[in-house]
Motif scaffolding. Structure first.
Motif, PDB file in Angstrom:
ATOM      1  N   ALA A  44     -20.572  14.783  -2.002  1.00  0.00           N
ATOM      2  CA  ALA A  44     -19.308  15.049  -1.325  1.00  0.00           C
ATOM      3  C   ALA A  44     -19.126  14.122  -0.126  1.00  0.00           C
ATOM      4  CB  ALA A  44     -19.252  16.508  -0.873  1.00  0.00           C
ATOM      5  N   VAL A  45     -20.203  13.913   0.642  1.00  0.00           N
ATOM      6  CA  VAL A  45     -20.141  12.990   1.776  1.00  0.00           C
ATOM      7  C   VAL A  45     -19.846  11.583   1.289  1.00  0.00           C
ATOM      8  CG1 VAL A  45     -21.439  11.908   3.653  1.00  0.00           C
ATOM      9  CG2 VAL A  45     -21.678  14.364   3.217  1.00  0.00           C
ATOM     10  N   PHE A  46     -20.510  11.190   0.195  1.00  0.00           N
ATOM     11  CA  PHE A  46     -20.257   9.855  -0.324  1.00  0.00           C
ATOM     12  C   PHE A  46     -18.832   9.728  -0.835  1.00  0.00           C
ATOM     13  CE2 PHE A  46     -20.247   6.729  -3.833  1.00  0.00           C
ATOM     14  CZ  PHE A  46     -20.492   5.593  -3.057  1.00  0.00           C
ATOM     15  N   GLY A  47     -18.237  10.801  -1.321  1.00  0.00           N
ATOM     16  CA  GLY A  47     -16.832  10.750  -1.713  1.00  0.00           C
ATOM     17  C   GLY A  47     -15.952  10.332  -0.547  1.00  0.00           C
ATOM     18  N   THR A  48     -16.268  10.845   0.653  1.00  0.00           N
ATOM     19  CA  THR A  48     -15.541  10.441   1.854  1.00  0.00           C
ATOM     20  C   THR A  48     -15.833   8.991   2.195  1.00  0.00           C
ATOM     21  OG1 THR A  48     -15.553  12.688   2.759  1.00  0.00           O
ATOM     22  CG2 THR A  48     -15.251  10.884   4.319  1.00  0.00           C
ATOM     23  N   VAL A  49     -17.115   8.606   2.138  1.00  0.00           N
ATOM     24  CA  VAL A  49     -17.504   7.226   2.438  1.00  0.00           C
ATOM     25  C   VAL A  49     -16.787   6.257   1.509  1.00  0.00           C
ATOM     26  CG1 VAL A  49     -19.414   5.573   2.395  1.00  0.00           C
ATOM     27  CG2 VAL A  49     -19.748   7.854   3.385  1.00  0.00           C
ATOM     28  N   ALA A  50     -16.794   6.564   0.214  1.00  0.00           N
ATOM     29  CA  ALA A  50     -16.172   5.674  -0.769  1.00  0.00           C
ATOM     30  C   ALA A  50     -14.669   5.582  -0.560  1.00  0.00           C
ATOM     31  CB  ALA A  50     -16.481   6.168  -2.178  1.00  0.00           C
ATOM     32  N   SER A  51     -14.051   6.686  -0.187  1.00  0.00           N
ATOM     33  CA  SER A  51     -12.610   6.680   0.049  1.00  0.00           C
ATOM     34  C   SER A  51     -12.258   5.834   1.270  1.00  0.00           C
ATOM     35  CB  SER A  51     -12.107   8.110   0.234  1.00  0.00           C
ATOM     36  OG  SER A  51     -10.710   8.137   0.367  1.00  0.00           O
ATOM     37  N   VAL A  52     -13.034   5.982   2.344  1.00  0.00           N
ATOM     38  CA  VAL A  52     -12.819   5.160   3.541  1.00  0.00           C
ATOM     39  C   VAL A  52     -13.050   3.686   3.207  1.00  0.00           C
ATOM     40  CG1 VAL A  52     -13.686   4.623   5.845  1.00  0.00           C
ATOM     41  CG2 VAL A  52     -13.367   7.006   5.154  1.00  0.00           C
ATOM     42  N   ALA A  53     -14.120   3.413   2.465  1.00  0.00           N
ATOM     43  CA  ALA A  53     -14.421   2.034   2.077  1.00  0.00           C
ATOM     44  C   ALA A  53     -13.300   1.445   1.234  1.00  0.00           C
ATOM     45  CB  ALA A  53     -15.744   1.978   1.309  1.00  0.00           C
ATOM     46  N   MET A  54     -12.687   2.268   0.382  1.00  0.00           N
ATOM     47  CA  MET A  54     -11.585   1.778  -0.443  1.00  0.00           C
ATOM     48  C   MET A  54     -10.397   1.361   0.423  1.00  0.00           C
ATOM     49  SD  MET A  54      -9.444   3.708  -3.466  1.00  0.00           S
ATOM     50  CE  MET A  54     -10.692   3.486  -4.725  1.00  0.00           C
ATOM     51  N   ILE A  55     -10.101   2.142   1.465  1.00  0.00           N
ATOM     52  CA  ILE A  55      -9.001   1.785   2.364  1.00  0.00           C
ATOM     53  C   ILE A  55      -9.284   0.462   3.046  1.00  0.00           C
ATOM     54  CG2 ILE A  55      -7.748   2.414   4.449  1.00  0.00           C
ATOM     55  CD1 ILE A  55      -8.130   5.301   3.749  1.00  0.00           C
ATOM     56  N   PHE A  56     -10.470   0.352   3.671  1.00  0.00           N
ATOM     57  CA  PHE A  56     -10.793  -0.860   4.410  1.00  0.00           C
ATOM     58  C   PHE A  56     -10.876  -2.072   3.489  1.00  0.00           C
ATOM     59  CE2 PHE A  56     -13.134   1.764   7.904  1.00  0.00           C
ATOM     60  CZ  PHE A  56     -11.902   2.202   8.366  1.00  0.00           C
ATOM     61  N   GLN A  57     -11.492  -1.886   2.327  1.00  0.00           N
ATOM     62  CA  GLN A  57     -11.597  -3.002   1.398  1.00  0.00           C
ATOM     63  C   GLN A  57     -10.217  -3.404   0.881  1.00  0.00           C
ATOM     64  OE1 GLN A  57     -15.183  -3.963  -1.037  1.00  0.00           O
ATOM     65  NE2 GLN A  57     -13.974  -3.069  -2.664  1.00  0.00           N
ATOM     66  N   SER A  58      -9.324  -2.444   0.700  1.00  0.00           N
ATOM     67  CA  SER A  58      -7.966  -2.761   0.279  1.00  0.00           C
ATOM     68  C   SER A  58      -7.245  -3.610   1.317  1.00  0.00           C
ATOM     69  CB  SER A  58      -7.174  -1.471   0.027  1.00  0.00           C
ATOM     70  OG  SER A  58      -7.685  -0.768  -1.077  1.00  0.00           O
ATOM     71  N   LEU A  59      -7.486  -3.324   2.587  1.00  0.00           N
ATOM     72  CA  LEU A  59      -6.877  -4.130   3.646  1.00  0.00           C
ATOM     73  C   LEU A  59      -7.452  -5.544   3.651  1.00  0.00           C
ATOM     74  CD1 LEU A  59      -6.687  -1.479   6.495  1.00  0.00           C
ATOM     75  CD2 LEU A  59      -4.780  -2.481   5.248  1.00  0.00           C
ATOM     76  N   PHE A  60      -8.738  -5.672   3.401  1.00  0.00           N
ATOM     77  CA  PHE A  60      -9.327  -7.008   3.280  1.00  0.00           C
ATOM     78  C   PHE A  60      -8.758  -7.739   2.063  1.00  0.00           C
ATOM     79  CE2 PHE A  60     -13.195  -5.119   5.562  1.00  0.00           C
ATOM     80  CZ  PHE A  60     -12.828  -5.665   6.776  1.00  0.00           C
ATOM     81  N   TYR A  61      -8.546  -7.008   0.972  1.00  0.00           N
ATOM     82  CA  TYR A  61      -7.859  -7.602  -0.182  1.00  0.00           C
ATOM     83  C   TYR A  61      -6.494  -8.129   0.246  1.00  0.00           C
ATOM     84  CZ  TYR A  61     -11.129  -5.154  -3.347  1.00  0.00           C
ATOM     85  OH  TYR A  61     -12.228  -4.687  -4.013  1.00  0.00           O
ATOM     86  N   GLY A  62      -5.823  -7.367   1.112  1.00  0.00           N
ATOM     87  CA  GLY A  62      -4.505  -7.780   1.570  1.00  0.00           C
ATOM     88  C   GLY A  62      -4.535  -9.138   2.251  1.00  0.00           C
ATOM     89  N   VAL A  63      -5.567  -9.384   3.069  1.00  0.00           N
ATOM     90  CA  VAL A  63      -5.698 -10.698   3.716  1.00  0.00           C
ATOM     91  C   VAL A  63      -5.879 -11.781   2.658  1.00  0.00           C
ATOM     92  CG1 VAL A  63      -6.986 -12.080   5.384  1.00  0.00           C
ATOM     93  CG2 VAL A  63      -6.710  -9.626   5.771  1.00  0.00           C
ATOM     94  N   GLY A  64      -6.767 -11.505   1.701  1.00  0.00           N
ATOM     95  CA  GLY A  64      -7.006 -12.481   0.643  1.00  0.00           C
ATOM     96  C   GLY A  64      -5.766 -12.729  -0.196  1.00  0.00           C
ATOM     97  N   GLN A  65      -5.040 -11.674  -0.521  1.00  0.00           N
ATOM     98  CA  GLN A  65      -3.839 -11.825  -1.329  1.00  0.00           C
ATOM     99  C   GLN A  65      -2.705 -12.482  -0.551  1.00  0.00           C
ATOM    100  OE1 GLN A  65      -3.153  -7.838  -2.750  1.00  0.00           O
ATOM    101  NE2 GLN A  65      -5.041  -7.820  -3.962  1.00  0.00           N
ATOM    102  N   ALA A  66      -2.706 -12.318   0.779  1.00  0.00           N
ATOM    103  CA  ALA A  66      -1.671 -12.957   1.602  1.00  0.00           C
ATOM    104  C   ALA A  66      -1.812 -14.477   1.597  1.00  0.00           C
ATOM    105  CB  ALA A  66      -1.747 -12.430   3.035  1.00  0.00           C
ATOM    106  N   ILE A  67      -3.045 -14.970   1.616  1.00  0.00           N
ATOM    107  CA  ILE A  67      -3.231 -16.421   1.649  1.00  0.00           C
ATOM    108  C   ILE A  67      -3.199 -17.050   0.260  1.00  0.00           C
ATOM    109  CG2 ILE A  67      -4.605 -16.258   3.749  1.00  0.00           C
ATOM    110  CD1 ILE A  67      -7.079 -16.946   2.023  1.00  0.00           C
ATOM    111  N   GLN A  68      -3.378 -16.228  -0.775  1.00  0.00           N
ATOM    112  CA  GLN A  68      -3.512 -16.776  -2.129  1.00  0.00           C
ATOM    113  C   GLN A  68      -2.292 -17.591  -2.573  1.00  0.00           C
ATOM    114  OE1 GLN A  68      -2.108 -14.516  -5.158  1.00  0.00           O
ATOM    115  NE2 GLN A  68      -1.975 -16.583  -5.961  1.00  0.00           N
ATOM    116  N   PRO A  69      -1.046 -17.086  -2.448  1.00  0.00           N
ATOM    117  CA  PRO A  69       0.090 -17.928  -2.865  1.00  0.00           C
ATOM    118  C   PRO A  69       0.279 -19.151  -1.980  1.00  0.00           C
ATOM    119  CG  PRO A  69       0.864 -15.892  -1.874  1.00  0.00           C
ATOM    120  CD  PRO A  69      -0.607 -15.744  -2.044  1.00  0.00           C
ATOM    121  N   ILE A  70       0.006 -19.004  -0.679  1.00  0.00           N
ATOM    122  CA  ILE A  70       0.168 -20.133   0.240  1.00  0.00           C
ATOM    123  C   ILE A  70      -0.842 -21.227  -0.086  1.00  0.00           C
ATOM    124  CG2 ILE A  70       0.162 -20.846   2.666  1.00  0.00           C
ATOM    125  CD1 ILE A  70       0.820 -17.932   3.402  1.00  0.00           C
TER     126      ILE A  70
END
Length: 441
Positions: free
Chosen positions: A267-293
């Motif tokens: 159950a604790v790891f479910g929270t950890v994984a969910s938080v990690a998904m949010i942060f990793q998604s934001l890092f994906y956003g940086v990568g996806q922002a530069i990709q077309p440029i």
């Protein structure tokens, strides 16, 4: 927007803002569901969402494989003045997405219980996971196809529309969670229903783009699939590995947790994984922002714009990593309480788990951006090295070896060690590319 001539800081800011909106809203489908399910069902709700998370990563990673791979190739061809060839990548990527999405949905319908058990569910957690996925089945194809549409629409110069589509679906999901889970007293089953309905709304908005005059995407007949397909797969493989690796890591974590500990730690790891998904998604956003440029400017030989874009992304990801780490290390109990109706056992075990795992966010963003940048530069083998190291190789080694050798508690050091070693390799690969690539010297 003219990706070859407009002010680079302005372009980057626009793409970053819309990519953040799309990325964080995408993660809301799992995150909000985890929170409301944990609050309604208790630790078993959070544990069930941890078991279901690999399903999301499988679907989204395949969407990235076809979407990012095809969109980058389209961008390079457009930068070089070959629009019709670029449209061929769009047509093939979309066809692949539709076919694979239908196959995955059919297999999930047939083997739903077996899949959830493989992902870590036991007899206690399984009923909750089955209830959540009941309403998801009709919408599963749309998640994969939607990822492909987002990549191409963003590269076609309409990143704001992709953000609107994701935000609309995400907001509906939030409101739907509150209404179905608590208002209609449906529990975790209501969370699954809200997620499915939110995706139908977001997908409808994406489809509306093709009826607008500004849309330059065209479905063309592909005469040489053998020429297009290898390029899509090779370029898209790195983001595919980045995303699928998260699901593989979750499965391995779930299995090791249930082997050496129990439902509280899961159950604790479910929270950890969910938080990690949010942060990793934001890092994906940086990568996806530069990709077309990066892809279009690289295709046009604009070396200074490519270098400056990389510097902007690295600074952004480093600052974000520091902020995320500080938040998790400083407020672990608050994070746990937000995600579930935490028991005494959860509050005893959870803070140390979050603090150790949270260290990995410090370097995660730099590693993700390095992989996206190398991929946009068509340095696919080097991008794959980074993705495989942090996704499969190092993560699997530490997960399998740390608990039996040094005790179960050391399992939480898996991701900090993985990201640290990957960072060293990523820096060396970027320096090597800078020396040999004429765009970066």
């Amino acid at each position: 927007m003219n990706l070859l001539k407009d002010n680079l800081n302005t372009l980057y800011a626009k793409y970053l803002f819309t990519a953040f909106g799309s990325s964080i809203i995408s993660s809301i489908y799992a995150t909000v569901d985890t929170i409301v399910s944990g609050q309604y069902e208790g630790p078993m709700g959070s544990a069930a969402l941890s078991v279901i998370m690999p399903l999301w990563t499988l679907i989204f990673s395949i969407g990235l494989l076809f979407g990012i791979g095809g969109a980058i190739m389209m961008g390079n061809d457009r930068g070089a003045g070959r629009k019709e060839r670029g449209d061929g990548y769009f047509a093939l990527s979309l066809a692949l997405a539709v076919g694979v999405a239908l196959v995955i949905t059919i297999l999930f319908v047939i083997f739903r219980e077996e899949f959830l058990m493989f992902c870590g569910a036991d007899e206690e957690v399984l009923p909750y996971a089955m209830a959540y996925t009941k309403w998801l089945i009709p919408s599963l194809p749309l998640f994969l196809i939607g990822q492909v549409l987002i990549a191409f629409i963003r590269n076609d110069g309409a990143p704001k529309l992709t953000m609107i589509a994701n935000m609309s679906g995400g907001i509906f999901n939030i409101l739907g969670d509150l209404f179905f889970v608590f208002g209609l007293d449906m529990g975790i089953e209501g969370a699954g229903l809200a997620t499915a309905m939110g995706q139908f709304l977001g997908f409808s908005i994406l489809l509306s783009y093709f009826f607008q005059e500004r849309c330059q995407l065209r479905l063309v007949k592909i005469t040489n699939i053998r020429s297009y397909l290898p390029r899509i797969l090779s370029v898209g493989f790195a983001p595919f590995i980045i995303d699928i690796s998260f699901g593989v890591a979750v499965i391995l974590f779930n299995k090791q947790i249930m082997r050496y500990a129990g439902a509280v730690e899961l159950a604790v790891f479910g929270t950890v994984a969910s938080v990690a998904m949010i942060f990793q998604s934001l890092f994906y956003g940086v990568g996806q922002a530069i990709q077309p440029i990066v892809s279009i400017n690289a295709g046009a030989g604009e070396k200074d714009r490519v270098k400056e874009t990389l510097h902007l992304a690295m600074f952004t990801s480093a600052a974000m990593g520091l902020l995320f780490t500080v938040v998790i290390v400083a407020f672990p109990t608050a994070v746990l309480s937000a995600y579930m109706d935490a028991t005494t056992e959860v509050l005893q075990a959870g803070p140390i788990i979050l603090r150790i795992y949270g260290i990995s966010f410090l370097l995660m963003g730099i590693n993700v951006v390095a992989s996206y940048f190398l991929q946009a530069m068509l340095e696919t083998s080097k991008s794959m090295v980074i993705s495989l190291l942090r996704g499969f190789i190092l993560c699997s080694i530490f997960l399998l070896l740390l608990p039996p050798l040094f005790g179960f508690e050391t399992i939480w050091w898996t991701m900090p060690l993985t990201e640290g070693i990957t960072f060293i390799v990523a820096v060396k690969l970027l320096k090597g590319v800078e020396k040999k690539n004429p765009l970066l010297v």
